[in-house]
Scaffold this motif. Sequence first.
Motif, short mmCIF file in Angstrom:
data_model
loop_
_atom_site.label_atom_id
_atom_site.label_comp_id
_atom_site.label_asym_id
_atom_site.label_seq_id
_atom_site.Cartn_x
_atom_site.Cartn_y
_atom_site.Cartn_z
N THR A 289 107.54 48.07 39.94
CA THR A 289 107.15 47.74 38.79
C THR A 289 105.54 47.17 38.81
N SER A 290 105.25 47.76 39.62
CA SER A 290 103.74 47.80 40.49
C SER A 290 103.26 49.29 40.22
N TRP A 291 101.51 49.41 40.50
CA TRP A 291 101.65 50.17 40.28
C TRP A 291 101.08 51.19 41.11
N HIS A 292 101.02 50.23 42.45
CA HIS A 292 100.66 50.47 44.23
C HIS A 292 101.74 51.94 44.13
N ILE A 293 102.91 51.04 44.00
CA ILE A 293 104.15 52.11 44.64
C ILE A 293 103.84 53.81 43.82
N TRP A 294 103.76 53.80 42.04
CA TRP A 294 103.76 54.69 41.79
C TRP A 294 102.35 55.71 42.18
N CYS A 295 101.53 55.10 42.66
CA CYS A 295 99.92 56.06 42.27
C CYS A 295 99.76 56.16 44.29
N LEU A 296 100.61 55.48 44.78
CA LEU A 296 100.09 55.65 46.48
C LEU A 296 101.20 56.93 46.94
N ILE A 297 102.93 56.79 46.73
CA ILE A 297 103.09 57.71 46.80
C ILE A 297 102.71 59.56 46.48
N PRO A 298 103.17 58.96 45.08
CA PRO A 298 102.73 60.45 44.84
C PRO A 298 101.46 60.88 45.48
N LEU A 299 100.32 60.34 45.95
CA LEU A 299 98.77 60.95 46.73
C LEU A 299 98.96 61.26 47.82
N TYR A 300 99.88 60.70 48.23
CA TYR A 300 100.41 61.02 49.81
C TYR A 300 101.41 62.06 49.82
N VAL A 301 101.97 62.42 48.97
CA VAL A 301 102.90 63.52 48.82
C VAL A 301 102.23 64.62 48.52
N CYS A 302 101.28 64.91 47.47
CA CYS A 302 99.94 65.55 47.55
C CYS A 302 99.44 66.21 48.79
N TRP A 303 98.94 65.34 50.05
CA TRP A 303 98.39 65.34 50.86
C TRP A 303 99.45 66.11 52.10
N ASN A 304 100.52 66.20 52.28
CA ASN A 304 101.44 65.80 53.49
C ASN A 304 101.91 67.23 51.99
N ASN A 305 102.56 67.78 51.74
CA ASN A 305 103.06 69.08 50.66
C ASN A 305 101.93 69.89 50.33
N GLY A 306 100.15 69.65 50.13
CA GLY A 306 99.30 70.43 49.61
C GLY A 306 98.66 71.30 50.82
N GLY A 307 99.38 71.62 51.48
CA GLY A 307 97.74 71.42 52.77
C GLY A 307 98.82 72.64 53.34
N ALA A 308 98.35 74.12 54.34
CA ALA A 308 99.85 74.50 54.91
C ALA A 308 99.31 74.27 56.62
N SER A 309 99.00 73.28 56.79
CA SER A 309 98.46 73.53 58.40
C SER A 309 99.52 73.51 58.61
N GLY A 310 101.39 72.92 58.31
CA GLY A 310 102.29 72.94 59.61
C GLY A 310 103.04 73.93 59.34
N GLN A 311 102.53 74.52 58.34
CA GLN A 311 104.06 75.87 58.81
C GLN A 311 102.56 76.67 60.22
N PRO A 312 103.49 77.68 60.13
CA PRO A 312 102.93 78.95 61.56
C PRO A 312 102.67 80.17 60.52
N VAL A 313 101.34 79.89 59.71
CA VAL A 313 101.04 80.56 58.78
C VAL A 313 100.09 81.54 60.01
N PHE A 314 98.73 80.73 60.56
CA PHE A 314 97.94 82.11 61.46
C PHE A 314 98.46 82.41 62.41
N ALA A 315 100.01 81.91 62.98
CA ALA A 315 100.64 81.62 64.14
C ALA A 315 101.37 83.45 63.15
N GLN A 316 101.79 83.24 62.36
CA GLN A 316 102.63 84.74 61.59
C GLN A 316 101.94 85.79 61.27
#
Length: 484
Positions: A289-316
């Motif tokens: 019920t704390s705001w900690h878990i409901w703000c920090l988890i979405p923030l990290y999710v956006c960082w982790n899934n908000g980029g293409a560096s983990g995909q071989p886009v440059f190599a392809q």
Amino acid sequence: MDSKPYPHVEELESSPSCDPQARAEDLVPETPTAKRNWRSYIWDSLDKSPEERKFVFKLDCALLTFGCLGYFIKYLDQANLNNAFVSGMKEDLNLYGNQLNYMQTCYSAGYVIGGLPTNMILTRVRPSIFIPCMELLWTICTMASSRARDAHQFYAIRFFVGLFESALYPGMIYIIGSWYRSDELAKRSCIFQAAYPIGTMFSGYLMAAVYHLDGVGGLRGWQWLYIMDGVISLPVAIAGFFIIPDFPDITRAWYFTEQDIALARKRIQLEGRATRQPYTRAKFWKILTSWHIWCLIPLYVCWNNGGASGQPVFAQFLKDSTTPKYSIPQINNYPTSTYGVQVFCTLVFAWTSDSVLKGRRWPSIIIGGIFNIICYISLWIWDIPDGWRWACYILMGVGAALAGIIMSWAHEICSADNEERAMVTGGMNQMAYVIQIWLPLIIWQQIHAPKYTAGFATVLFIGGPVMIGLAILTMWLHKREKYK
């Protein structure tokens, strides 16, 4: 649940010979910024007492060395799939559909299942036992990849690699947050985080090197990559049994004296960082019920899934190019420039966040989000000069350099509750991979390479305005909480 499942060192403070604890009271300032001078902007321990400086040095040598090596081999073993795929595995195993996406999804599924439970286990089991055991298991699975004969065998192997690897990153972040003070935390978290792009870079270099072993022993070059990954990983996993210091209240590290242990416990006490307590229904309810878990988890999710560096886009993109035609070593080596930028920016964010910005984490996140917007809106448009396209692929590394900053911020926000800190940081990593299971299947479909229109548009939105907005909201809520 028993909150003391293994021996503690409380006897140290209550024993008659506890001069070390009395000394610790005098050796550690009440706040980490006390008596700060110009030397602390170079390295935070340079303006501390000789005793504390010696302790931090020993802690760095043990915890950071193992953490960086462990994270290095994790991403060495994780990135080998993309490098092997563009280096002959695709053709040898007839992987012309979306099999690469499915392999990545199987890895993410295993990682999600293990993510949060492993961090909860670490509040009850010694990290010096649990983490090295997981490393040994994923090393065995990585070497087994060299004998896989079809995509279905790879699906099973990648699932178990993800399951066993899920213990390392959230576990080491949790351990780092259990030892370091606020003026030290971001630098250590980001130095640890820098091992990820270095491991990914090295996987490309290693693939370029072992490609020349093609045919030796009847194995293809990409098969030798998996074998060499295992050879590199094995000694690191074994070293963990002897190097990981566990936590300040239960450490039995051979390189710490009684004074070091007392000093460590005093430092964490001054930070207001709580020690281990039982898991109860009331505690779970408080965390959920704390705001900690409901703000920090979405923030990290956006960082982790908000980029293409983990995909071989440059190599392809390089593999798809016909004018000029790039060689296999070039396809593996050139994309490592993205990870070089990521390493550099990770360290810049760490030093400026701890010193110049005096512990403020949100400015770095906003800068990374702005770079995401610039890079991905250009790649989404696609019809841009090749020189600018190369620049965008390389500068993706700026937005990818934020994990250590976000995790450091989470440790500080959740410092008053040890179990919350473990669950929030573990949940951040786990939920990031929950999204990563299905999102790449939609936006990074291999059949659309290298022009990933849906992928670039999606990460532009998630890693740009949404991530920036969540960072500002978290900053406001944290400031309001501190005032209260």
